[in-house]
Motif scaffolding. Structure first.
Motif, PDB file in Angstrom:
ATOM      1  N   UNK A  93       0.201 -18.374   3.735  1.00 40.48           N
ATOM      2  CA  UNK A  93       1.145 -17.553   4.514  1.00 40.48           C
ATOM      3  C   UNK A  93       1.428 -16.237   3.801  1.00 40.48           C
ATOM      4  N   UNK A  94       1.425 -16.228   2.475  1.00 44.98           N
ATOM      5  CA  UNK A  94       1.616 -14.958   1.759  1.00 44.98           C
ATOM      6  C   UNK A  94       0.417 -14.033   1.975  1.00 44.98           C
ATOM      7  N   UNK A 118       9.973  -5.746  -4.820  1.00 44.38           N
ATOM      8  CA  UNK A 118       8.734  -6.266  -4.216  1.00 44.38           C
ATOM      9  C   UNK A 118       8.701  -7.795  -4.282  1.00 44.38           C
ATOM     10  N   UNK A 119       9.215  -8.363  -5.371  1.00 46.78           N
ATOM     11  CA  UNK A 119       9.232  -9.829  -5.488  1.00 46.78           C
ATOM     12  C   UNK A 119      10.331 -10.408  -4.590  1.00 46.78           C
ATOM     13  N   UNK A 160       4.993  -9.717 -11.321  1.00 50.40           N
ATOM     14  CA  UNK A 160       4.207 -10.460 -10.329  1.00 50.40           C
ATOM     15  C   UNK A 160       4.475 -11.947 -10.501  1.00 50.40           C
ATOM     16  N   UNK A 161       4.556 -12.648  -9.375  1.00 52.14           N
ATOM     17  CA  UNK A 161       4.546 -14.108  -9.471  1.00 52.14           C
ATOM     18  C   UNK A 161       3.791 -14.666  -8.276  1.00 52.14           C
ATOM     19  N   UNK A 162       3.268 -15.869  -8.463  1.00 54.80           N
ATOM     20  CA  UNK A 162       2.413 -16.473  -7.439  1.00 54.80           C
ATOM     21  C   UNK A 162       3.183 -17.546  -6.679  1.00 54.80           C
ATOM     22  N   UNK A 163       2.534 -18.074  -5.645  1.00 53.80           N
ATOM     23  CA  UNK A 163       3.170 -19.148  -4.880  1.00 53.80           C
ATOM     24  C   UNK A 163       3.365 -20.386  -5.753  1.00 53.80           C
ATOM     25  N   UNK A 192       0.797 -10.324   3.732  1.00 50.27           N
ATOM     26  CA  UNK A 192       0.571  -9.081   2.972  1.00 50.27           C
ATOM     27  C   UNK A 192      -0.705  -8.338   3.361  1.00 50.27           C
ATOM     28  N   UNK A 243       7.607 -22.064   6.182  1.00 49.70           N
ATOM     29  CA  UNK A 243       8.913 -21.474   6.493  1.00 49.70           C
ATOM     30  C   UNK A 243       9.707 -22.314   7.501  1.00 49.70           C
ATOM     31  N   UNK A 248       0.412  -4.093  -4.806  1.00 51.03           N
ATOM     32  CA  UNK A 248       1.113  -5.372  -4.933  1.00 51.03           C
ATOM     33  C   UNK A 248       0.564  -6.376  -3.921  1.00 51.03           C
ATOM     34  N   UNK A 296      11.076  -9.325  -1.794  1.00 50.94           N
ATOM     35  CA  UNK A 296      10.453  -9.367  -0.472  1.00 50.94           C
ATOM     36  C   UNK A 296       9.644 -10.662  -0.298  1.00 50.94           C
ATOM     37  N   UNK A 297       9.006 -11.112  -1.379  1.00 48.75           N
ATOM     38  CA  UNK A 297       8.248 -12.379  -1.320  1.00 48.75           C
ATOM     39  C   UNK A 297       9.199 -13.533  -0.991  1.00 48.75           C
ATOM     40  N   UNK A 301      -3.792 -15.457  -4.743  1.00 49.92           N
ATOM     41  CA  UNK A 301      -3.614 -16.694  -3.976  1.00 49.92           C
ATOM     42  C   UNK A 301      -4.961 -17.226  -3.477  1.00 49.92           C
ATOM     43  N   UNK A 355      10.041 -13.158   2.775  1.00 52.36           N
ATOM     44  CA  UNK A 355       8.934 -13.539   3.665  1.00 52.36           C
ATOM     45  C   UNK A 355       8.784 -15.060   3.743  1.00 52.36           C
ATOM     46  N   UNK A 356       8.943 -15.702   2.596  1.00 51.32           N
ATOM     47  CA  UNK A 356       8.772 -17.156   2.548  1.00 51.32           C
ATOM     48  C   UNK A 356      10.055 -17.892   2.956  1.00 51.32           C
ATOM     49  N   UNK A 357      11.089 -17.111   3.267  1.00 54.10           N
ATOM     50  CA  UNK A 357      12.420 -17.639   3.622  1.00 54.10           C
ATOM     51  C   UNK A 357      13.062 -18.412   2.472  1.00 54.10           C
ATOM     52  N   UNK A 358      12.563 -18.211   1.283  1.00 50.87           N
ATOM     53  CA  UNK A 358      13.174 -18.891   0.136  1.00 50.87           C
ATOM     54  C   UNK A 358      14.505 -18.250  -0.228  1.00 50.87           C
TER      55      UNK A 358
END
Lengths: 128, 147
Positions: free
Chosen positions: B119-120, A100-101, A69-72, B124, B105, B48, A103-104, B56, A107-110
């Motif tokens: 946004x996350x 799953x990460x 898991x990691x956060x924003x 989700x 984004x 998840x 995907x994060x 968040x 989603x954030x376009x990173x």
């Protein structure tokens, strides 16, 4: 904060990173499975900054194999490091990210600003 | 924990707790929520998503809502049943307008290190609403055919 001050502070804390050298590339792994705690993230950011500052043109691969898991806030620390590496015309690669990460990042376009590889070998080859 | 309530009615799990900015307390709560989701056969993807959104929302509550004031708390309320989980996170700040937060984004913001929490949460969870005056966020995750 100077490099010397940073080293002094970090020496007093247990490292949150496992760092090793493979040729010219610095490989970094996280000690923590969950990168969520604010003070840990701050420490990770400082330790990564020290890795970047160690050489004139850093080549760094961060392996996420251990991370669940990691956060924003953790994403923010990675962005800061990416900017720092770019500032030195270095190369940063991310590898072994849990789907799953990953995907994060999508989603954030990173995934558009980081170079992400499925496995470590592929990431290592990309430094050539 | 300063105050806590929990209970079950039929198959519904209800939890209300006042949090201080303490990692062990937040982790304990996350573990409890994960256990209740697992007990209702929500899958890993659901677990998840919910974990990330709760993390968040709570961190935003402390960092932005309470402006980092360690004397202030965040109220966490949740209800879990077979169909959904509903979470309310309430901080002690004056509230804010989430529409005023820049889209992280947008190409111009991609390299900005902050501003991705909301946004996350929206990505989700099934629903995310900030209730007036903006210091209470209500999030719902509805079970889908796959989760």
């Amino acid at each position: 904060m100077t490099n010397e001050e940073r080293k002094h502070i970090m020496a007093a804390q247990a490292s949150r990173l496992k760092v090793s050298k493979v040729g010219a590339v610095t490989q970094v792994e996280f000690v923590d499975r969950n990168i969520l705690d604010e003070s840990n993230i701050q420490q990770i950011g400082e330790e990564l900054a020290a890795v970047v500052d160690e050489v004139p043109t850093p080549m760094i691969m961060i392996r996420f194999g251990n991370v669940q898991h990691l956060s924003s806030a953790a994403l923010g620390a990675l962005i800061t490091i990416n900017n720092r590496v770019k500032g030195k015309e270095g190369k940063l690669r991310l590898a072994e990210i849990d789907p799953q990460i990953r995907e994060v990042f999508k989603i954030t376009k990173l995934d558009q600003i980081f170079q992400i590889f499925d496995d470590a070998d592929e990431a290592m080859s990309s430094f050539d | 924990m300063n105050s806590t309530e929990s209970g079950r009615s039929s198959d519904s799990f209800v939890r209300k707790v006042e949090l201080s900015f303490d990692r062990a307390q937040i982790e304990g709560l996350q573990t409890e929520v994960a256990r209740e989701l697992s007990a209702r056969s929500f899958d890993d993807g659901a677990a998840f998503a919910v974990r990330l959104a709760i993390e968040e929302a709570i961190v935003n509550g402390f960092r932005h809502g309470n402006a980092g004031d360690p004397t202030k708390t965040v109220q966490f309320e949740c209800e879990i049943n077979q169909d959904m989980i509903r979470v309310d996170v309430v901080d002690q700040g004056p509230g804010f307008n989430p529409e005023g937060v820049p889209d992280p984004t947008d190409e111009a913001n991609l390299e900005v290190p902050s501003g991705r929490g909301i946004m996350l949460m929206r990505a989700y969870m099934t629903e995310v609403d900030y209730l007036p005056p903006g210091n209470r966020v209500r999030m719902v995750y509805e079970r889908t055919a796959s989760s």
